[in-house]
Design a protein around this motif. Sequence first.
Motif, PDB file in Angstrom:
ATOM      1  N   LEU A 277       0.856  -1.182   0.000  1.00  0.00           N
ATOM      2  CA  LEU A 277       0.000   0.000   0.000  1.00  0.00           C
ATOM      3  C   LEU A 277       0.892   1.233   0.000  1.00  0.00           C
ATOM      4  O   LEU A 277       2.125   1.109   0.056  1.00  0.00           O
ATOM      5  CB  LEU A 277      -0.933  -0.016   1.215  1.00  0.00           C
ATOM      6  N   SER A 278       0.304   2.400  -0.029  1.00  0.00           N
ATOM      7  CA  SER A 278       1.122   3.602  -0.121  1.00  0.00           C
ATOM      8  C   SER A 278       1.795   3.961   1.195  1.00  0.00           C
ATOM      9  O   SER A 278       2.842   4.602   1.198  1.00  0.00           O
ATOM     10  CB  SER A 278       0.275   4.782  -0.615  1.00  0.00           C
ATOM     11  N   SER A 279       1.212   3.532   2.333  1.00  0.00           N
ATOM     12  CA  SER A 279       1.771   3.903   3.627  1.00  0.00           C
ATOM     13  C   SER A 279       1.282   2.950   4.708  1.00  0.00           C
ATOM     14  O   SER A 279       0.313   2.202   4.510  1.00  0.00           O
ATOM     15  CB  SER A 279       1.349   5.330   4.005  1.00  0.00           C
ATOM     16  N   ALA A 280       1.941   2.996   5.865  1.00  0.00           N
ATOM     17  CA  ALA A 280       1.486   2.225   7.021  1.00  0.00           C
ATOM     18  C   ALA A 280       0.089   2.661   7.436  1.00  0.00           C
ATOM     19  O   ALA A 280      -0.739   1.835   7.839  1.00  0.00           O
ATOM     20  CB  ALA A 280       2.469   2.384   8.179  1.00  0.00           C
ATOM     21  N   ALA A 281      -0.173   3.967   7.341  1.00  0.00           N
ATOM     22  CA  ALA A 281      -1.503   4.465   7.698  1.00  0.00           C
ATOM     23  C   ALA A 281      -2.580   3.844   6.819  1.00  0.00           C
ATOM     24  O   ALA A 281      -3.685   3.538   7.294  1.00  0.00           O
ATOM     25  CB  ALA A 281      -1.544   5.984   7.586  1.00  0.00           C
ATOM     26  N   ASP A 282      -2.277   3.635   5.532  1.00  0.00           N
ATOM     27  CA  ASP A 282      -3.233   2.974   4.646  1.00  0.00           C
ATOM     28  C   ASP A 282      -3.466   1.527   5.076  1.00  0.00           C
ATOM     29  O   ASP A 282      -4.600   1.023   5.027  1.00  0.00           O
ATOM     30  CB  ASP A 282      -2.737   2.996   3.197  1.00  0.00           C
ATOM     31  N   CYS A 283      -2.402   0.846   5.480  1.00  0.00           N
ATOM     32  CA  CYS A 283      -2.550  -0.529   5.956  1.00  0.00           C
ATOM     33  C   CYS A 283      -3.437  -0.570   7.197  1.00  0.00           C
ATOM     34  O   CYS A 283      -4.294  -1.454   7.337  1.00  0.00           O
ATOM     35  CB  CYS A 283      -1.189  -1.143   6.259  1.00  0.00           C
ATOM     36  N   VAL A 284      -3.256   0.377   8.091  1.00  0.00           N
ATOM     37  CA  VAL A 284      -4.090   0.430   9.292  1.00  0.00           C
ATOM     38  C   VAL A 284      -5.543   0.694   8.914  1.00  0.00           C
ATOM     39  O   VAL A 284      -6.464   0.094   9.487  1.00  0.00           O
ATOM     40  CB  VAL A 284      -3.554   1.482  10.279  1.00  0.00           C
ATOM     41  N   ARG A 285      -5.773   1.569   7.938  1.00  0.00           N
ATOM     42  CA  ARG A 285      -7.152   1.807   7.482  1.00  0.00           C
ATOM     43  C   ARG A 285      -7.766   0.529   6.936  1.00  0.00           C
ATOM     44  O   ARG A 285      -8.933   0.208   7.218  1.00  0.00           O
ATOM     45  CB  ARG A 285      -7.172   2.902   6.414  1.00  0.00           C
ATOM     46  N   PHE A 286      -6.988  -0.201   6.152  1.00  0.00           N
ATOM     47  CA  PHE A 286      -7.437  -1.475   5.589  1.00  0.00           C
ATOM     48  C   PHE A 286      -7.810  -2.454   6.705  1.00  0.00           C
ATOM     49  O   PHE A 286      -8.913  -3.034   6.718  1.00  0.00           O
ATOM     50  CB  PHE A 286      -6.317  -2.039   4.706  1.00  0.00           C
ATOM     51  N   GLU A 287      -6.924  -2.625   7.682  1.00  0.00           N
ATOM     52  CA  GLU A 287      -7.170  -3.566   8.766  1.00  0.00           C
ATOM     53  C   GLU A 287      -8.321  -3.080   9.659  1.00  0.00           C
ATOM     54  O   GLU A 287      -9.154  -3.882  10.108  1.00  0.00           O
ATOM     55  CB  GLU A 287      -5.901  -3.784   9.578  1.00  0.00           C
ATOM     56  N   ARG A 288      -8.339  -1.794   9.911  1.00  0.00           N
ATOM     57  CA  ARG A 288      -9.379  -1.233  10.786  1.00  0.00           C
ATOM     58  C   ARG A 288     -10.760  -1.379  10.150  1.00  0.00           C
ATOM     59  O   ARG A 288     -11.757  -1.653  10.838  1.00  0.00           O
ATOM     60  CB  ARG A 288      -9.065   0.234  11.058  1.00  0.00           C
ATOM     61  N   ASP A 289     -10.838  -1.196   8.851  1.00  0.00           N
ATOM     62  CA  ASP A 289     -12.111  -1.330   8.142  1.00  0.00           C
ATOM     63  C   ASP A 289     -12.562  -2.787   8.038  1.00  0.00           C
ATOM     64  O   ASP A 289     -13.754  -3.079   8.180  1.00  0.00           O
ATOM     65  CB  ASP A 289     -11.997  -0.771   6.716  1.00  0.00           C
ATOM     66  N   SER A 290     -11.605  -3.685   7.759  1.00  0.00           N
ATOM     67  CA  SER A 290     -11.962  -4.981   7.195  1.00  0.00           C
ATOM     68  C   SER A 290     -11.690  -6.203   8.062  1.00  0.00           C
ATOM     69  O   SER A 290     -12.258  -7.266   7.799  1.00  0.00           O
ATOM     70  CB  SER A 290     -11.201  -5.181   5.865  1.00  0.00           C
ATOM     71  N   PHE A 291     -10.832  -6.087   9.052  1.00  0.00           N
ATOM     72  CA  PHE A 291     -10.390  -7.279   9.777  1.00  0.00           C
ATOM     73  C   PHE A 291     -11.244  -7.488  11.027  1.00  0.00           C
ATOM     74  O   PHE A 291     -10.979  -6.941  12.095  1.00  0.00           O
ATOM     75  CB  PHE A 291      -8.907  -7.162  10.148  1.00  0.00           C
ATOM     76  N   GLY A 292     -12.270  -8.320  10.886  1.00  0.00           N
ATOM     77  CA  GLY A 292     -13.171  -8.576  11.993  1.00  0.00           C
ATOM     78  C   GLY A 292     -12.476  -9.141  13.213  1.00  0.00           C
ATOM     79  O   GLY A 292     -12.868  -8.862  14.356  1.00  0.00           O
ATOM     80  N   ALA A 293     -11.432  -9.951  13.010  1.00  0.00           N
ATOM     81  CA  ALA A 293     -10.735 -10.568  14.142  1.00  0.00           C
ATOM     82  C   ALA A 293     -10.149  -9.511  15.072  1.00  0.00           C
ATOM     83  O   ALA A 293     -10.174  -9.667  16.309  1.00  0.00           O
ATOM     84  CB  ALA A 293      -9.627 -11.496  13.639  1.00  0.00           C
ATOM     85  N   LEU A 294      -9.620  -8.429  14.507  1.00  0.00           N
ATOM     86  CA  LEU A 294      -9.046  -7.374  15.337  1.00  0.00           C
ATOM     87  C   LEU A 294     -10.132  -6.659  16.128  1.00  0.00           C
ATOM     88  O   LEU A 294      -9.927  -6.302  17.299  1.00  0.00           O
ATOM     89  CB  LEU A 294      -8.271  -6.384  14.468  1.00  0.00           C
ATOM     90  N   HIS A 295     -11.281  -6.457  15.514  1.00  0.00           N
ATOM     91  CA  HIS A 295     -12.376  -5.798  16.227  1.00  0.00           C
ATOM     92  C   HIS A 295     -12.899  -6.673  17.365  1.00  0.00           C
ATOM     93  O   HIS A 295     -13.279  -6.164  18.423  1.00  0.00           O
ATOM     94  CB  HIS A 295     -13.491  -5.428  15.259  1.00  0.00           C
ATOM     95  N   GLN A 296     -12.914  -7.982  17.144  1.00  0.00           N
ATOM     96  CA  GLN A 296     -13.305  -8.884  18.226  1.00  0.00           C
ATOM     97  C   GLN A 296     -12.364  -8.714  19.418  1.00  0.00           C
ATOM     98  O   GLN A 296     -12.798  -8.647  20.569  1.00  0.00           O
ATOM     99  CB  GLN A 296     -13.264 -10.334  17.749  1.00  0.00           C
ATOM    100  N   MET A 297     -11.073  -8.649  19.152  1.00  0.00           N
ATOM    101  CA  MET A 297     -10.099  -8.531  20.230  1.00  0.00           C
ATOM    102  C   MET A 297     -10.198  -7.179  20.942  1.00  0.00           C
ATOM    103  O   MET A 297      -9.929  -7.073  22.138  1.00  0.00           O
ATOM    104  CB  MET A 297      -8.693  -8.724  19.662  1.00  0.00           C
ATOM    105  N   LEU A 298     -10.581  -6.139  20.196  1.00  0.00           N
ATOM    106  CA  LEU A 298     -10.665  -4.788  20.762  1.00  0.00           C
ATOM    107  C   LEU A 298     -11.956  -4.533  21.531  1.00  0.00           C
ATOM    108  O   LEU A 298     -12.086  -3.493  22.195  1.00  0.00           O
ATOM    109  CB  LEU A 298     -10.576  -3.755  19.633  1.00  0.00           C
ATOM    110  N   SER A 299     -12.886  -5.448  21.485  1.00  0.00           N
ATOM    111  CA  SER A 299     -14.243  -5.164  21.948  1.00  0.00           C
ATOM    112  C   SER A 299     -14.323  -4.794  23.429  1.00  0.00           C
ATOM    113  O   SER A 299     -15.239  -4.067  23.839  1.00  0.00           O
ATOM    114  CB  SER A 299     -15.161  -6.359  21.674  1.00  0.00           C
ATOM    115  N   ARG A 300     -13.372  -5.238  24.233  1.00  0.00           N
ATOM    116  CA  ARG A 300     -13.452  -4.936  25.665  1.00  0.00           C
ATOM    117  C   ARG A 300     -12.851  -3.569  26.026  1.00  0.00           C
ATOM    118  O   ARG A 300     -12.921  -3.140  27.180  1.00  0.00           O
ATOM    119  CB  ARG A 300     -12.764  -6.029  26.489  1.00  0.00           C
TER     120      ARG A 300
END
Length: 285
Positions: free
Chosen positions: A223-246
Amino acid sequence: MTATFDPIVFKQTTRAQWEEAAEAWHRWGPTIEDWLGDATGAMLQAAGIGKDDRVLDVAAGAGGQTLAAARLAGPGGKVLATDISPAILRYAARAATDAGIETVDTLEADGENLSELPEGGYDAAISRVGLIYFPDQQAALAGIRRALRPGGKFSAVVYSTPERNGFFAIPVGIIRRRAELPPPLPGQPGPFSLGAPGVAEQAFAAAGFREITVTAVPSPVRLSSAADCVRFERDSFGALHQMLSRLDDNAKAAAWQEITEQLTQFEDPDGFSGPCEMLVVTGTN
């Protein structure tokens, strides 16, 4: 007291997360296909998909690999895309329609319970980054094997080890520490549950597959930057949101900030290239 793992709650949460992330996974489709293109091609080739084949796609998501399989099977073939999330399957069905492909059907189904499918009804089966998240991988593998004709092949794309997947392992580690989550126990679902040497082979063999092969495929996330990768993961990676839920909103924001800072190590003058290695695991019924 340490919380025990509840597979029913895990699947309910997983379904809810993918219902929410479906639009984003579809929207990031070009990035996903660029990232997973080589592994997808290796999976389809290993599954031996050819003209007029009937193909089962388990945990199909928005269907990028479903369409690729349908193109290989041609107008005389058929592909059934199954997923636990009806929302994401609507995107898969729409993608097939938009591509002019009439041989794709979708079915909302738990990948651990494929009993409604005809026994021996499929020539090949595939699963791209789905098998790793099943709480009962043996149930999933048994159901897939039952659905395959004798001699039919199942091929799955899974992550290898955390050490080879920094773009994902670093966020997972940061969130796990901040949310005070214990490390997953052997056999629990998660991105790296089949990545350690010998684990995927053992799982396939235990389910009765033979002629098992494992091929490592470098799959950097560009991707163009680390920030773009974080946007991708933040938008799309359900597993990370599960872990963040608490965590509360401020704690979540702090976690994403630390993740962004850590992922900048993979930037260079040409952009961001996040380390990732996929395994293509294949067995014959």
